[in-house]
Design a protein around this motif. Structure first.
Motif, PDB file in Angstrom:
ATOM      1  N   SER A 331       0.796  -1.223   0.000  1.00 18.53           N
ATOM      2  CA  SER A 331       0.000   0.000   0.000  1.00 18.53           C
ATOM      3  C   SER A 331       0.829   1.274   0.000  1.00 18.53           C
ATOM      4  O   SER A 331       0.268   2.365   0.041  1.00 18.53           O
ATOM      5  N   GLU A 332       2.157   1.140  -0.020  1.00 17.59           N
ATOM      6  CA  GLU A 332       2.966   2.345   0.166  1.00 17.59           C
ATOM      7  C   GLU A 332       4.102   2.525  -0.812  1.00 17.59           C
ATOM      8  O   GLU A 332       4.721   3.584  -0.850  1.00 17.59           O
ATOM      9  N   SER A 333       4.416   1.509  -1.618  1.00 17.54           N
ATOM     10  CA  SER A 333       5.522   1.665  -2.562  1.00 17.54           C
ATOM     11  C   SER A 333       5.181   1.035  -3.902  1.00 17.54           C
ATOM     12  O   SER A 333       4.356   0.108  -3.977  1.00 17.54           O
ATOM     13  N   ASP A 334       5.818   1.533  -4.927  1.00 16.25           N
ATOM     14  CA  ASP A 334       5.731   0.953  -6.268  1.00 16.25           C
ATOM     15  C   ASP A 334       7.106   0.390  -6.567  1.00 16.25           C
ATOM     16  O   ASP A 334       8.007   1.116  -6.986  1.00 16.25           O
ATOM     17  N   GLY A 335       7.305  -0.911  -6.282  1.00 19.55           N
ATOM     18  CA  GLY A 335       8.656  -1.439  -6.289  1.00 19.55           C
ATOM     19  C   GLY A 335       9.442  -0.768  -5.173  1.00 19.55           C
ATOM     20  O   GLY A 335       8.971  -0.648  -4.047  1.00 19.55           O
ATOM     21  N   ILE A 336      10.625  -0.282  -5.512  1.00 22.60           N
ATOM     22  CA  ILE A 336      11.452   0.369  -4.493  1.00 22.60           C
ATOM     23  C   ILE A 336      11.110   1.843  -4.324  1.00 22.60           C
ATOM     24  O   ILE A 336      11.636   2.501  -3.423  1.00 22.60           O
ATOM     25  N   ARG A 337      10.222   2.383  -5.142  1.00 23.23           N
ATOM     26  CA  ARG A 337       9.855   3.798  -5.042  1.00 23.23           C
ATOM     27  C   ARG A 337       8.826   3.986  -3.932  1.00 23.23           C
ATOM     28  O   ARG A 337       7.709   3.471  -4.013  1.00 23.23           O
ATOM     29  N   GLN A 338       9.199   4.730  -2.893  1.00 20.99           N
ATOM     30  CA  GLN A 338       8.289   4.997  -1.791  1.00 20.99           C
ATOM     31  C   GLN A 338       7.236   6.001  -2.243  1.00 20.99           C
ATOM     32  O   GLN A 338       7.555   7.094  -2.713  1.00 20.99           O
ATOM     33  N   ILE A 339       5.957   5.635  -2.084  1.00 16.44           N
ATOM     34  CA  ILE A 339       4.847   6.491  -2.517  1.00 16.44           C
ATOM     35  C   ILE A 339       4.252   7.256  -1.339  1.00 16.44           C
ATOM     36  O   ILE A 339       4.018   8.464  -1.413  1.00 16.44           O
ATOM     37  N   SER A 340       4.020   6.557  -0.246  1.00 16.14           N
ATOM     38  CA  SER A 340       3.377   7.199   0.913  1.00 16.14           C
ATOM     39  C   SER A 340       4.013   6.669   2.192  1.00 16.14           C
ATOM     40  O   SER A 340       5.105   7.092   2.550  1.00 16.14           O
ATOM     41  N   GLY A 341       3.350   5.747   2.882  1.00 13.44           N
ATOM     42  CA  GLY A 341       3.909   5.201   4.101  1.00 13.44           C
ATOM     43  C   GLY A 341       2.993   4.143   4.684  1.00 13.44           C
ATOM     44  O   GLY A 341       1.856   3.965   4.239  1.00 13.44           O
ATOM     45  N   THR A 342       3.475   3.459   5.695  1.00 15.86           N
ATOM     46  CA  THR A 342       2.658   2.443   6.360  1.00 15.86           C
ATOM     47  C   THR A 342       1.493   3.096   7.087  1.00 15.86           C
ATOM     48  O   THR A 342       0.369   2.588   7.072  1.00 15.86           O
ATOM     49  N   GLY A 343       1.760   4.251   7.709  1.00 17.59           N
ATOM     50  CA  GLY A 343       0.709   4.938   8.444  1.00 17.59           C
ATOM     51  C   GLY A 343       0.085   4.028   9.488  1.00 17.59           C
ATOM     52  O   GLY A 343       0.765   3.256  10.159  1.00 17.59           O
ATOM     53  N   GLY A 344      -1.235   4.087   9.594  1.00 14.83           N
ATOM     54  CA  GLY A 344      -1.939   3.261  10.568  1.00 14.83           C
ATOM     55  C   GLY A 344      -2.682   2.104   9.943  1.00 14.83           C
ATOM     56  O   GLY A 344      -3.522   1.484  10.603  1.00 14.83           O
ATOM     57  N   GLN A 345      -2.365   1.784   8.663  1.00 18.41           N
ATOM     58  CA  GLN A 345      -3.146   0.758   7.976  1.00 18.41           C
ATOM     59  C   GLN A 345      -3.115  -0.589   8.684  1.00 18.41           C
ATOM     60  O   GLN A 345      -4.160  -1.205   8.923  1.00 18.41           O
ATOM     61  N   LEU A 346      -1.929  -1.063   9.053  1.00 26.28           N
ATOM     62  CA  LEU A 346      -1.836  -2.352   9.729  1.00 26.28           C
ATOM     63  C   LEU A 346      -2.468  -2.283  11.116  1.00 26.28           C
ATOM     64  O   LEU A 346      -3.177  -3.205  11.538  1.00 26.28           O
ATOM     65  N   ASP A 347      -2.234  -1.191  11.846  1.00 29.79           N
ATOM     66  CA  ASP A 347      -2.815  -1.034  13.181  1.00 29.79           C
ATOM     67  C   ASP A 347      -4.337  -1.143  13.139  1.00 29.79           C
ATOM     68  O   ASP A 347      -4.946  -1.839  13.961  1.00 29.79           O
ATOM     69  N   PHE A 348      -4.960  -0.441  12.191  1.00 30.57           N
ATOM     70  CA  PHE A 348      -6.416  -0.433  12.139  1.00 30.57           C
ATOM     71  C   PHE A 348      -6.977  -1.725  11.551  1.00 30.57           C
ATOM     72  O   PHE A 348      -8.082  -2.149  11.923  1.00 30.57           O
ATOM     73  N   THR A 349      -6.227  -2.365  10.660  1.00 34.55           N
ATOM     74  CA  THR A 349      -6.648  -3.680  10.167  1.00 34.55           C
ATOM     75  C   THR A 349      -6.681  -4.680  11.321  1.00 34.55           C
ATOM     76  O   THR A 349      -7.655  -5.415  11.503  1.00 34.55           O
ATOM     77  N   MET A 350      -5.623  -4.690  12.126  1.00 37.37           N
ATOM     78  CA  MET A 350      -5.567  -5.583  13.276  1.00 37.37           C
ATOM     79  C   MET A 350      -6.661  -5.239  14.287  1.00 37.37           C
ATOM     80  O   MET A 350      -7.345  -6.125  14.810  1.00 37.37           O
ATOM     81  N   GLY A 351      -6.812  -3.951  14.565  1.00 40.52           N
ATOM     82  CA  GLY A 351      -7.814  -3.529  15.538  1.00 40.52           C
ATOM     83  C   GLY A 351      -9.219  -3.903  15.124  1.00 40.52           C
ATOM     84  O   GLY A 351     -10.026  -4.367  15.951  1.00 40.52           O
TER      85      GLY A 351
END
Length: 449
Positions: A331-351
């Protein structure tokens, strides 16, 4: 009262005077999002050539930092970000921005244990003080309080146009904990999702709204698709919804004003829409100002999966770039190119997974069009080499495209492949089946998609 005013005046400095405390080799923690410290950034940029190896850290700067403009060889300053904005992404493409990988909610933990770099100087954006000598971190509580608590020197950039946002914890700092103050007055930079809303976005939003029940507690990520979903919910007949989200965005106003959100069914922060940062229009910033419907929290509190799970029917809605046939989500990179970041996506998916009746979703259109007009599937056999796995397959939730929903939790590799191919664009299904066969995740039990 007089003592507080005297103390304020004694700590008041010009931006140029304040940044003289920055030394070569220092870590400087700057304000986040719309509260990025613009005056202090500009003043620090004027010290180019005077200092070396100064490491500046922020999250999602809403304009191009001046320190990057004046120091393209990064001899004086190295700019770091925990989540790339569009500005930072372009800087990274030029080698002028460095990404800091982590779940957003972990950031204060890494600061406290020293692994993130000790904050020698905190330069944080705030509101004007109240009558008791407290400043408010406004639209970016984030990890500002942690940075200030541990910093050797705390400089506040007071912006009299910043809204005062009520909070639950970590949203204020007292003047006694501050070393220097600079004053400014400028409008907060507005945030709007990138790109136009497509027919695929509208279809995905429709599929998602079908999954939301009365009394659900909502989280939306950054982007045009979550904004589309929020707008659609505002126009629905859903009721008694709550908000426990990382971000407060402009559509939240409609959700509250139209009576969809009242927080009455929340188990914690009842009747409050909670978040750790806000990004949107001027109307949103005005709406947040001293509005008792909202409460902001430090990010390690707000994004804690165990806390998220305390609310029943937590719905987490986030974006992805690619999903492979194993259920790995990038959700955050296109190959090695960083697009955005991890943010809270995993935290909220788990929650949301752990919440009673909770539902986590990852949404993406089935295809994307690259340069030259070539259409590519976003459901792929394997992720592009170098692509970052934001959500591992062990936490893969329901994946949604315009062609349907695939609930991956608890499913085998072959069943995941079947379900994901079933929601891929029809033009790519045959080649995805061949890839699944070659990868050994297609069996005689699989259906023909």
């Amino acid at each position: 009262m007089a003592g507080f005013r005297d103390e304020y005046r004694s700590k008041l400095r010009t931006p140029d005077e304040a940044v003289k405390v920055v030394k070569s080799g220092d870590w400087v923690y700057a304000g986040h999002f719309a509260m990025y410290t613009q005056l202090l950034d500009e003043a620090l940029s004027r010290r180019v050539g005077e200092v070396s190896d100064v490491k500046v850290r922020t999250v999602c700067a809403t304009s191009v930092p001046k320190i990057c403009k004046v120091d393209p060889e990064m001899k004086s300053f190295t700019f770091h970000s925990g989540y790339f904005s569009a500005f930072e992404r372009k800087l990274s493409d030029k080698g002028l921005a460095v990404y800091i990988p982590s779940n957003y909610g972990q950031s204060p933990i890494f600061i406290r244990n020293g692994s993130a770099g000790h904050p020698n100087v905190a330069m944080i954006g705030v509101t004007k003080p109240d009558n008791n000598g407290y400043f408010n971190f406004s639209t970016a509580v984030s990890y500002a309080r942690t940075a200030c608590e541990l910093a050797d020197i705390v400089i506040l950039e007071v912006n009299d146009q910043a809204p005062w946002v009520y909070g639950g914890e970590g949203e204020t700092i007292h003047i006694s904990d501050v070393d220097y103050i600079v004053e400014g007055s400028y409008p907060l930079i507005v945030h709007s999702p990138e790109g136009d809303v497509t027919d695929a976005d509208k279809k995905i939003a429709t599929l998602l709204v079908e999954e939301i029940e009365d009394g659900s507690c909502l989280q939306f990520g950054i982007g045009k698709l979550p904004a589309t979903i929020a707008t659609m919910i505002a126009d629905s007949d859903l009721k008694n919804l709550g908000i426990h989200s990382e971000m407060a965005s402009t559509p939240f106003m409609d959700l509250i004003e139209k009576g969809r959100v009242n927080g009455s069914q929340k188990k914690i922060d009842k009747f409050k829409a909670t978040f750790t940062f806000a990004g949107g229009t001027k109307e949103l910033y005005d709406y947040l100002d001293r509005n008792p419907a909202f409460a902001s929290y430090a990010v390690d509190i707000q994004n804690n999966p165990a806390r998220i799970a305390l609310n029943d029917k937590q719905v987490a809605i986030n974006n992805a770039i690619e999903v492979d046939l194993y259920g790995q989500i990038s959700s955050e990179s296109d190959g090695i190119r960083q697009i955005s970041g991890t943010g809270g996506q995993l935290d909220f998916t788990m929650g949301a997974f752990m919440s009673k009746g909770g539902k986590p979703f990852i949404c993406l259109s089935s295809t994307t069009t690259h340069g030259g007009g070539k259409v590519k599937s976003r459901i792929v056999p394997t992720l592009k080499p170098g692509s970052i796995v934001t959500v591992p397959r062990s936490w893969a939730p329901t994946i949604v495209t315009e062609y349907g929903k695939a609930q991956l939790g608890g499913k085998s590799t072959w069943k995941r492949a079947e379900m994901l191919i079933g929601i891929a664009h029809p033009d790519f299904r045959d080649e995805l089946i061949k890839a699944a066969q070659a990868q050994g995740i297609w069996t005689r039990s699989n259906k023909i998609c």
